[in-house]
Design a protein around this motif. Structure first.
Motif, PDB file in Angstrom:
ATOM      1  N   PHE A   1      -1.676  -0.069  -9.400  1.00 21.54           N
ATOM      2  CA  PHE A   1      -0.698   0.676  -8.600  1.00 21.54           C
ATOM      3  C   PHE A   1      -1.209   2.078  -8.265  1.00 21.54           C
ATOM      4  O   PHE A   1      -1.034   2.564  -7.143  1.00 21.54           O
ATOM      5  CB  PHE A   1       0.638   0.774  -9.334  1.00 21.54           C
ATOM      6  N   ASN A   2      -1.848   2.728  -9.236  1.00 19.65           N
ATOM      7  CA  ASN A   2      -2.398   4.062  -8.982  1.00 19.65           C
ATOM      8  C   ASN A   2      -3.513   4.022  -7.951  1.00 19.65           C
ATOM      9  O   ASN A   2      -3.572   4.867  -7.051  1.00 19.65           O
ATOM     10  CB  ASN A   2      -2.919   4.667 -10.291  1.00 19.65           C
TER      11      ASN A   2
ATOM     12  N   LYS B   1      -4.101   4.569  -0.165  1.00 22.84           N
ATOM     13  CA  LYS B   1      -3.243   4.797   0.999  1.00 22.84           C
ATOM     14  C   LYS B   1      -3.004   6.276   1.278  1.00 22.84           C
ATOM     15  O   LYS B   1      -2.446   6.627   2.317  1.00 22.84           O
ATOM     16  CB  LYS B   1      -1.897   4.087   0.787  1.00 22.84           C
ATOM     17  N   ASN B   2      -3.422   7.135   0.365  1.00 27.18           N
ATOM     18  CA  ASN B   2      -3.235   8.589   0.516  1.00 27.18           C
ATOM     19  C   ASN B   2      -4.554   9.289   0.217  1.00 27.18           C
ATOM     20  O   ASN B   2      -4.741   9.883  -0.852  1.00 27.18           O
ATOM     21  CB  ASN B   2      -2.128   9.076  -0.420  1.00 27.18           C
ATOM     22  N   PRO B   3      -5.498   9.235   1.160  1.00 25.45           N
ATOM     23  CA  PRO B   3      -6.859   9.749   0.908  1.00 25.45           C
ATOM     24  C   PRO B   3      -6.902  11.231   0.574  1.00 25.45           C
ATOM     25  O   PRO B   3      -7.815  11.662  -0.144  1.00 25.45           O
ATOM     26  CB  PRO B   3      -7.605   9.431   2.203  1.00 25.45           C
TER      27      PRO B   3
ATOM     28  N   GLU C   1      11.771  14.077   0.472  1.00 28.60           N
ATOM     29  CA  GLU C   1      10.813  13.149   1.088  1.00 28.60           C
ATOM     30  C   GLU C   1      10.447  12.023   0.112  1.00 28.60           C
ATOM     31  O   GLU C   1       9.287  11.827  -0.247  1.00 28.60           O
ATOM     32  CB  GLU C   1       9.542  13.884   1.520  1.00 28.60           C
ATOM     33  N   PRO C   2      11.423  11.254  -0.330  1.00 32.49           N
ATOM     34  CA  PRO C   2      11.161  10.263  -1.375  1.00 32.49           C
ATOM     35  C   PRO C   2      10.173   9.167  -0.989  1.00 32.49           C
ATOM     36  O   PRO C   2       9.550   8.569  -1.862  1.00 32.49           O
ATOM     37  CB  PRO C   2      12.553   9.677  -1.648  1.00 32.49           C
ATOM     38  N   LYS C   3      10.019   8.904   0.320  1.00 28.24           N
ATOM     39  CA  LYS C   3       9.080   7.862   0.728  1.00 28.24           C
ATOM     40  C   LYS C   3       7.643   8.354   0.794  1.00 28.24           C
ATOM     41  O   LYS C   3       6.717   7.554   0.951  1.00 28.24           O
ATOM     42  CB  LYS C   3       9.498   7.295   2.087  1.00 28.24           C
ATOM     43  N   SER C   4       7.459   9.663   0.682  1.00 28.37           N
ATOM     44  CA  SER C   4       6.120  10.246   0.754  1.00 28.37           C
ATOM     45  C   SER C   4       5.511  10.349  -0.631  1.00 28.37           C
ATOM     46  O   SER C   4       6.204  10.622  -1.618  1.00 28.37           O
ATOM     47  CB  SER C   4       6.171  11.635   1.401  1.00 28.37           C
ATOM     48  N   TYR C   5       4.201  10.156  -0.688  1.00 27.30           N
ATOM     49  CA  TYR C   5       3.451  10.251  -1.949  1.00 27.30           C
ATOM     50  C   TYR C   5       2.993  11.692  -2.121  1.00 27.30           C
ATOM     51  O   TYR C   5       2.080  12.155  -1.430  1.00 27.30           O
ATOM     52  CB  TYR C   5       2.265   9.295  -1.905  1.00 27.30           C
ATOM     53  N   ILE C   6       3.652  12.422  -3.037  1.00 28.25           N
ATOM     54  CA  ILE C   6       3.399  13.855  -3.190  1.00 28.25           C
ATOM     55  C   ILE C   6       3.199  14.165  -4.677  1.00 28.25           C
ATOM     56  O   ILE C   6       4.145  14.574  -5.383  1.00 28.25           O
ATOM     57  CB  ILE C   6       4.561  14.702  -2.628  1.00 28.25           C
TER      58      ILE C   6
ATOM     59  N   VAL D   1     -12.005   4.793  -2.918  1.00 31.81           N
ATOM     60  CA  VAL D   1     -11.229   3.556  -2.937  1.00 31.81           C
ATOM     61  C   VAL D   1     -10.419   3.450  -1.653  1.00 31.81           C
ATOM     62  O   VAL D   1      -9.606   4.326  -1.339  1.00 31.81           O
ATOM     63  CB  VAL D   1     -10.293   3.504  -4.163  1.00 31.81           C
ATOM     64  N   GLY D   2     -10.663   2.386  -0.904  1.00 35.21           N
ATOM     65  CA  GLY D   2      -9.898   2.106   0.304  1.00 35.21           C
ATOM     66  C   GLY D   2      -9.087   0.835   0.141  1.00 35.21           C
ATOM     67  O   GLY D   2      -9.067   0.212  -0.933  1.00 35.21           O
ATOM     68  N   TRP D   3      -8.405   0.454   1.193  1.00 29.73           N
ATOM     69  CA  TRP D   3      -7.527  -0.726   1.144  1.00 29.73           C
ATOM     70  C   TRP D   3      -7.691  -1.528   2.414  1.00 29.73           C
ATOM     71  O   TRP D   3      -7.870  -0.983   3.500  1.00 29.73           O
ATOM     72  CB  TRP D   3      -6.071  -0.290   0.984  1.00 29.73           C
TER      73      TRP D   3
END
Length: 523
Positions: free
Chosen positions: A345-346, A352-354, A439-444, A494-496
């Motif tokens: 998951f990490n 997804k968040n380079p 901004e709960p949908k954002s990875y911060i 790491v990419g996806w």
């Protein structure tokens, strides 16, 4: 008779020592969880509403809302289990009641209520007992284990285990050994990437992490590696492959039994047979490994100077041999599944968040130059690493919620909830609400850094629980996770590729795919 022979020859039941102190764990909120606070409301409050007034889905006689979680229901347990608490919150609010088969539960979705629950725990916090596991262990005449105990018996076993599992220095002593396993994992990934045959993908990457987790924790529990970390398919009859396969079958079977009527208590259903078979395999393989360790100890006249976790457990006078063995079995079991999935998951969130991945890479390179070994003091310097892990727990929780059985009456969201009620703390709902996480949908990850702008509310995210009943393997799991994450990001971008990952519920959440693209970093 040698000291070790005296230890492993013990069979008597241990009595509780009334003078044992309550083990105080690390703080995550505003104080210890052993006493209620002045902010806790009482059932005498005039505004308090009755328990029966708590809203919730009505369900059907006998089965409650169980059909909602069937394959044709609204929330099939493996694919849409997390949706149930979110949808119920939207319909009923921050507290609701639900009866699933014979189990009636109250769900709370407010950090203040979660704080009230934890602070009402008292000296002996209680949890609902997973009946499928308890039934199995009673049938096999095994100890229930610390996770299934409550009251004085839980306190005795947990107090003993804490000495080796909850002290940071005791756990940190294993960091160097576990780092060796993570560096070997890097070597395997690098070998695949350099061959260039898979465009940077590592086939069966999650399965590789199962082997990494088992090898890493066997160093801690048994003092030696099982030797299963390889890209090759393990022989089906090997101890490691049997263990890994059985653990996967166990969680799948346990999830089905947990969310269905307990017919297995009265007849041997197909689901129970599969669950029982998986539990038998886990027990037999782990006990074989532990038996080999005991055989080595029998040859010693004195304990080793640097004892592993199992040897330390066996040295405790307040645990029986069977209890110590079961604790080791449970640790090896947990090493395979939950830590590996949390690492996946990490890595997905970072892929997804380079920008976050780059920031973590820069911190790693500043603290751990290439070639430098990692110990617990090095890990303690990585603040952004911890922020990344917390933010991943928020968006992709490994565990959907934490459960408690109330030991006293409390007031939650204005309702009187009596003692002995099972309460589920739905933190996966809280994680989606902008009132707690802008901004709960954002990875911060930055929201978790200790800066003047940090506004994260206490008790809004507790992936390992809180207080004396916090996850007993927490520190080992975190350390193993940090080491794996640091070594992978240090060596690879790491990419996806393809469709986004989804979570599959099977008590712990699991990834439904692992299509990572690893590109070796320039040194």
């Amino acid at each position: 008779m040698s000291h070790i022979l005296k230890i492993i020859g013990r069979r008597a039941t241990v009595t509780h020592d009334a003078n044992l102190a309550v083990w105080r764990l690390g703080q995550h909120g505003r104080g210890a969880a052993s006493t209620a606070t002045a902010t806790e409301q009482t059932v005498q409050d005039r505004a308090v509403r009755q328990f029966d007034e708590i809203p919730g889905p009505k369900g059907l006689p006998f089965i409650g809302t169980a059909l909602d979680y069937s394959p044709l229901g609204r929330f099939p347990i493996h694919t849409k289990m997390a949706n149930s608490t979110i949808e119920r919150y939207k319909t009923y609010g921050k507290i609701y009641r639900e009866k699933i088969g014979p189990q009636e539960m109250v769900f709370v979705c407010d950090p203040k209520d979660i704080e009230t629950v934890f602070r009402s725990d008292g000296r002996h916090p209680e949890r609902p007992i997973p009946q499928a596991i308890a039934t199995y262990r009673r049938l096999r005449k095994k100890p229930l284990g610390v996770a299934l105990l409550n009251g004085e018996e839980w306190f005795r076993v947990r107090s003993s285990v804490n000495k080796d599992m909850m002290r940071p220095k005791a756990v940190g002593a294993y960091a160097g050994l576990q780092d060796e396993v993570s560096r070997e994992l890097i070597g395997l990934i690098r070998g695949v990437v350099r061959k260039g045959e898979t465009a940077g993908q590592v086939p069966d990457f999650t399965k590789l992490l199962y082997k990494w987790g088992l090898d890493s924790l066997s160093l801690v529990v048994l003092g030696k590696r099982i030797g299963c970390l390889t890209l090759d398919q393990l022989p089906e009859d090997s101890d490691a492959q049997q263990m890994i396969g059985a653990v996967n079958d166990f969680f799948l079977g346990f999830a089905k039994l947990q969310m269905s009527l307990p017919l297995y208590k009265y007849m041997s259903t197909p689901g129970w047979k599969n669950f029982e078979r998986a539990m038998d395999t886990i027990s037999s393989v782990a006990e074989k490994m532990i038996g080999e360790k005991l055989g080595e100890l029998r040859q010693m006249e004195e304990p080793p100077e640097e004892a592993d976790f199992l040897t330390n457990l066996l040295s405790r006078e307040d645990m029986t041999l069977d209890e110590a063995t079961l604790m080791a079995v449970d640790l090896l079991n947990g090493a395979i599944d939950s830590t590996a999935h949390t690492l996946v998951f990490n890595l997905f969130c970072l892929a997804k968040n380079p920008d976050a991945q780059q920031k973590l890479y820069e911190e790693i390179m500043e603290v751990v130059p290439p070639g430098q070994p990692i110990d617990d003091t090095v890990l303690n310097k990585m603040h952004y690493l911890r922020a990344v892990v917390k933010e991943t727990f928020r968006i992709y929780p490994t565990v959907l919620n934490t459960a408690r059985t109330l030991t006293r009456d409390v007031v939650l969201s204005g309702y009187h909830v009596p003692a002995k009620t099972n309460v589920l703390l739905a933190q996966n709902v809280i994680s989606t609400l902008p009132e707690y996480y802008p901004e709960p949908k954002s990875y911060i990850p930055e929201r978790w850094l200790r800066t003047g702008s940090s506004t994260v509310q206490s008790f809004s995210l507790l992936p390992f629980g809180y207080g004396p009943r916090m996850c007993v393997g927490r520190r080992f799991a975190e350390q193993e996770l940090y080491l794996g994450l640091v070594r992978i990001i240090q060596n690879f971008h790491v990419g996806w590729d393809g469709e986004d990952m989804k979570q599959v519920w099977r008590i712990f959440n699991a990834p439904d795919r692992d299509t990572f693209i690893f590109r070796e970093r320039e040194t």
